[in-house]
Scaffold this motif. Structure first.
Motif, PDB file in Angstrom:
ATOM      1  N   GLN A 163       8.335  -5.965  18.778  1.00 23.99           N
ATOM      2  CA  GLN A 163       7.519  -7.273  18.548  1.00 23.99           C
ATOM      3  C   GLN A 163       6.331  -7.279  19.441  1.00 23.99           C
ATOM      4  O   GLN A 163       5.328  -7.474  19.010  1.00 23.99           O
ATOM      5  CB  GLN A 163       8.485  -8.658  18.823  1.00 23.99           C
ATOM      6  CG  GLN A 163       9.474  -8.710  17.749  1.00 23.99           C
ATOM      7  CD  GLN A 163      10.465  -9.693  18.312  1.00 23.99           C
ATOM      8  OE1 GLN A 163      10.638  -9.926  19.543  1.00 23.99           O
ATOM      9  NE2 GLN A 163      11.041 -10.178  17.259  1.00 23.99           N
ATOM     10  N   ALA A 164       6.432  -6.699  20.657  1.00 24.14           N
ATOM     11  CA  ALA A 164       5.393  -6.450  21.523  1.00 24.14           C
ATOM     12  C   ALA A 164       4.400  -5.482  20.905  1.00 24.14           C
ATOM     13  O   ALA A 164       3.152  -5.979  20.966  1.00 24.14           O
ATOM     14  CB  ALA A 164       5.782  -6.311  22.989  1.00 24.14           C
ATOM     15  N   LEU A 165       4.875  -4.482  20.376  1.00 29.59           N
ATOM     16  CA  LEU A 165       3.919  -3.293  19.803  1.00 29.59           C
ATOM     17  C   LEU A 165       3.004  -4.176  18.508  1.00 29.59           C
ATOM     18  O   LEU A 165       1.980  -3.880  18.443  1.00 29.59           O
ATOM     19  CB  LEU A 165       4.373  -2.376  19.296  1.00 29.59           C
ATOM     20  CG  LEU A 165       5.133  -1.337  20.405  1.00 29.59           C
ATOM     21  CD1 LEU A 165       5.846  -0.411  19.731  1.00 29.59           C
ATOM     22  CD2 LEU A 165       3.906  -0.674  21.273  1.00 29.59           C
ATOM     23  N   ARG A 166       3.608  -4.973  17.917  1.00 27.57           N
ATOM     24  CA  ARG A 166       3.139  -5.776  16.644  1.00 27.57           C
ATOM     25  C   ARG A 166       2.078  -6.632  17.230  1.00 27.57           C
ATOM     26  O   ARG A 166       0.805  -6.695  16.860  1.00 27.57           O
ATOM     27  CB  ARG A 166       3.945  -6.562  15.719  1.00 27.57           C
ATOM     28  CG  ARG A 166       5.041  -5.545  15.098  1.00 27.57           C
ATOM     29  CD  ARG A 166       5.888  -6.584  14.113  1.00 27.57           C
ATOM     30  NE  ARG A 166       6.803  -5.871  13.306  1.00 27.57           N
ATOM     31  CZ  ARG A 166       7.968  -6.244  13.151  1.00 27.57           C
ATOM     32  NH1 ARG A 166       8.354  -7.500  13.563  1.00 27.57           N
ATOM     33  NH2 ARG A 166       8.642  -5.671  12.270  1.00 27.57           N
ATOM     34  N   VAL A 167       2.190  -7.508  18.320  1.00 29.68           N
ATOM     35  CA  VAL A 167       1.295  -8.290  18.749  1.00 29.68           C
ATOM     36  C   VAL A 167       0.176  -7.369  19.489  1.00 29.68           C
ATOM     37  O   VAL A 167      -0.865  -7.938  19.123  1.00 29.68           O
ATOM     38  CB  VAL A 167       2.030  -8.924  19.942  1.00 29.68           C
ATOM     39  CG1 VAL A 167       0.760  -9.731  20.759  1.00 29.68           C
ATOM     40  CG2 VAL A 167       2.944 -10.388  19.474  1.00 29.68           C
ATOM     41  N   ILE A 168       0.391  -6.387  20.172  1.00 29.69           N
ATOM     42  CA  ILE A 168      -0.756  -5.522  20.679  1.00 29.69           C
ATOM     43  C   ILE A 168      -1.546  -4.955  19.534  1.00 29.69           C
ATOM     44  O   ILE A 168      -2.854  -4.935  19.368  1.00 29.69           O
ATOM     45  CB  ILE A 168      -0.303  -4.555  21.461  1.00 29.69           C
ATOM     46  CG1 ILE A 168       0.446  -4.887  22.705  1.00 29.69           C
ATOM     47  CG2 ILE A 168      -0.978  -3.312  21.702  1.00 29.69           C
ATOM     48  CD1 ILE A 168       1.080  -3.759  23.449  1.00 29.69           C
ATOM     49  N   LEU A 169      -0.829  -4.631  18.454  1.00 25.59           N
ATOM     50  CA  LEU A 169      -1.535  -3.853  17.413  1.00 25.59           C
ATOM     51  C   LEU A 169      -2.255  -4.898  16.451  1.00 25.59           C
ATOM     52  O   LEU A 169      -3.634  -4.744  16.063  1.00 25.59           O
ATOM     53  CB  LEU A 169      -0.589  -3.188  16.291  1.00 25.59           C
ATOM     54  CG  LEU A 169      -1.199  -2.600  15.038  1.00 25.59           C
ATOM     55  CD1 LEU A 169      -2.292  -1.313  15.533  1.00 25.59           C
ATOM     56  CD2 LEU A 169      -0.200  -2.085  14.110  1.00 25.59           C
ATOM     57  N   THR A 170      -2.017  -6.211  16.433  1.00 28.86           N
ATOM     58  CA  THR A 170      -2.741  -7.152  15.799  1.00 28.86           C
ATOM     59  C   THR A 170      -3.857  -7.583  16.761  1.00 28.86           C
ATOM     60  O   THR A 170      -5.040  -7.787  16.024  1.00 28.86           O
ATOM     61  CB  THR A 170      -1.915  -8.661  15.589  1.00 28.86           C
ATOM     62  OG1 THR A 170      -0.697  -8.189  14.754  1.00 28.86           O
ATOM     63  CG2 THR A 170      -2.470  -9.560  15.112  1.00 28.86           C
ATOM     64  N   ALA A 171      -3.890  -7.598  18.016  1.00 26.50           N
ATOM     65  CA  ALA A 171      -4.935  -7.895  18.854  1.00 26.50           C
ATOM     66  C   ALA A 171      -5.988  -6.819  18.588  1.00 26.50           C
ATOM     67  O   ALA A 171      -7.130  -7.280  18.540  1.00 26.50           O
ATOM     68  CB  ALA A 171      -4.420  -7.987  20.219  1.00 26.50           C
ATOM     69  N   TYR A 172      -5.634  -5.681  18.583  1.00 25.18           N
ATOM     70  CA  TYR A 172      -6.535  -4.667  18.727  1.00 25.18           C
ATOM     71  C   TYR A 172      -7.174  -4.563  17.233  1.00 25.18           C
ATOM     72  O   TYR A 172      -8.433  -4.430  17.329  1.00 25.18           O
ATOM     73  CB  TYR A 172      -5.509  -3.134  18.887  1.00 25.18           C
ATOM     74  CG  TYR A 172      -6.468  -1.895  18.863  1.00 25.18           C
ATOM     75  CD1 TYR A 172      -7.362  -1.700  19.740  1.00 25.18           C
ATOM     76  CD2 TYR A 172      -6.156  -1.157  17.633  1.00 25.18           C
ATOM     77  CE1 TYR A 172      -8.154  -0.591  19.584  1.00 25.18           C
ATOM     78  CE2 TYR A 172      -7.314   0.032  17.554  1.00 25.18           C
ATOM     79  CZ  TYR A 172      -7.938   0.430  18.397  1.00 25.18           C
ATOM     80  OH  TYR A 172      -8.620   1.435  18.523  1.00 25.18           O
ATOM     81  N   ASN A 173      -6.358  -4.714  15.965  1.00 24.92           N
ATOM     82  CA  ASN A 173      -7.107  -4.689  15.005  1.00 24.92           C
ATOM     83  C   ASN A 173      -8.062  -5.920  14.821  1.00 24.92           C
ATOM     84  O   ASN A 173      -8.980  -5.866  14.161  1.00 24.92           O
ATOM     85  CB  ASN A 173      -5.962  -4.791  13.656  1.00 24.92           C
ATOM     86  CG  ASN A 173      -5.637  -3.524  13.698  1.00 24.92           C
ATOM     87  OD1 ASN A 173      -5.974  -2.272  13.870  1.00 24.92           O
ATOM     88  ND2 ASN A 173      -4.371  -3.182  13.047  1.00 24.92           N
ATOM     89  N   THR A 174      -7.715  -7.210  15.439  1.00 23.25           N
ATOM     90  CA  THR A 174      -8.682  -8.285  15.366  1.00 23.25           C
ATOM     91  C   THR A 174      -9.810  -8.062  16.337  1.00 23.25           C
ATOM     92  O   THR A 174     -11.023  -8.339  15.867  1.00 23.25           O
ATOM     93  CB  THR A 174      -7.947  -9.580  15.970  1.00 23.25           C
ATOM     94  OG1 THR A 174      -6.641  -9.688  15.371  1.00 23.25           O
ATOM     95  CG2 THR A 174      -8.759 -10.758  15.964  1.00 23.25           C
ATOM     96  N   ILE A 175      -9.559  -7.278  17.164  1.00 24.22           N
ATOM     97  CA  ILE A 175     -11.037  -6.785  18.174  1.00 24.22           C
ATOM     98  C   ILE A 175     -11.751  -6.063  17.413  1.00 24.22           C
ATOM     99  O   ILE A 175     -13.247  -6.172  17.317  1.00 24.22           O
ATOM    100  CB  ILE A 175     -10.445  -6.288  19.526  1.00 24.22           C
ATOM    101  CG1 ILE A 175      -9.830  -7.466  20.164  1.00 24.22           C
ATOM    102  CG2 ILE A 175     -11.675  -5.908  20.087  1.00 24.22           C
ATOM    103  CD1 ILE A 175      -9.201  -6.848  21.478  1.00 24.22           C
ATOM    104  N   ARG A 176     -11.229  -5.072  16.766  1.00 17.70           N
ATOM    105  CA  ARG A 176     -11.909  -3.925  15.921  1.00 17.70           C
ATOM    106  C   ARG A 176     -12.220  -4.622  14.350  1.00 17.70           C
ATOM    107  O   ARG A 176     -12.606  -3.809  13.418  1.00 17.70           O
ATOM    108  CB  ARG A 176     -11.076  -2.749  15.846  1.00 17.70           C
ATOM    109  CG  ARG A 176     -11.011  -2.064  17.023  1.00 17.70           C
ATOM    110  CD  ARG A 176     -10.661  -0.845  16.921  1.00 17.70           C
ATOM    111  NE  ARG A 176     -11.423   0.195  16.055  1.00 17.70           N
ATOM    112  CZ  ARG A 176     -10.776   0.931  15.377  1.00 17.70           C
ATOM    113  NH1 ARG A 176      -9.725   1.368  15.271  1.00 17.70           N
ATOM    114  NH2 ARG A 176     -11.747   1.603  14.650  1.00 17.70           N
ATOM    115  N   GLY A 177     -11.971  -5.804  14.106  1.00 17.95           N
ATOM    116  CA  GLY A 177     -12.041  -6.156  12.717  1.00 17.95           C
ATOM    117  C   GLY A 177     -13.439  -6.248  11.931  1.00 17.95           C
ATOM    118  O   GLY A 177     -14.233  -5.813  12.757  1.00 17.95           O
TER     119      GLY A 177
END
Length: 91
Positions: free
Chosen positions: A70-84
């Motif tokens: 779950q923590a990795l999903r949050v990190i990945l979502t945040a990372y992809n949002t920043i790089r969106g």
């Protein structure tokens, strides 16, 4: 000469791959199987990230594994949002 463990691992890999190919051809519409497209790097990366989250703890419990996932999903979502591909308020 290969060790017994290496031979066993190789045998398991080959047998699993053969079963994967057989399964793939049971899927409607599948008429070609490109073996060069099979890659376990994403899976290895995921478990590498799991190990990083667990630090020195090599045998996480199921609840720790789920929490790390779950923590990795949050990190990945945040990372992809920043790089969106969306721009800020300057459109």
């Amino acid at each position: 000469m290969l060790s017994a463990v290496t031979r066993q691992g190789l045998r398991l890999t080959v047998m699993s791959f053969v079963e994967l190919v057989k399964y793939a051809f049971t899927i409607p519409g599948v008429s070609v199987f490109l073996s060069n497209r099979v890659c376990q790097d994403p899976l290895e990366n995921f478990f590498g990230q799991q190990r990083q989250r667990g630090r020195a703890h090599e045998n996480p419990s199921v609840s720790e594994f789920i929490r790390n996932t779950q923590a990795l999903r949050v990190i990945l979502t945040a990372y992809n949002t920043i790089r969106g591909n969306c721009r800020g308020g300057d459109h």
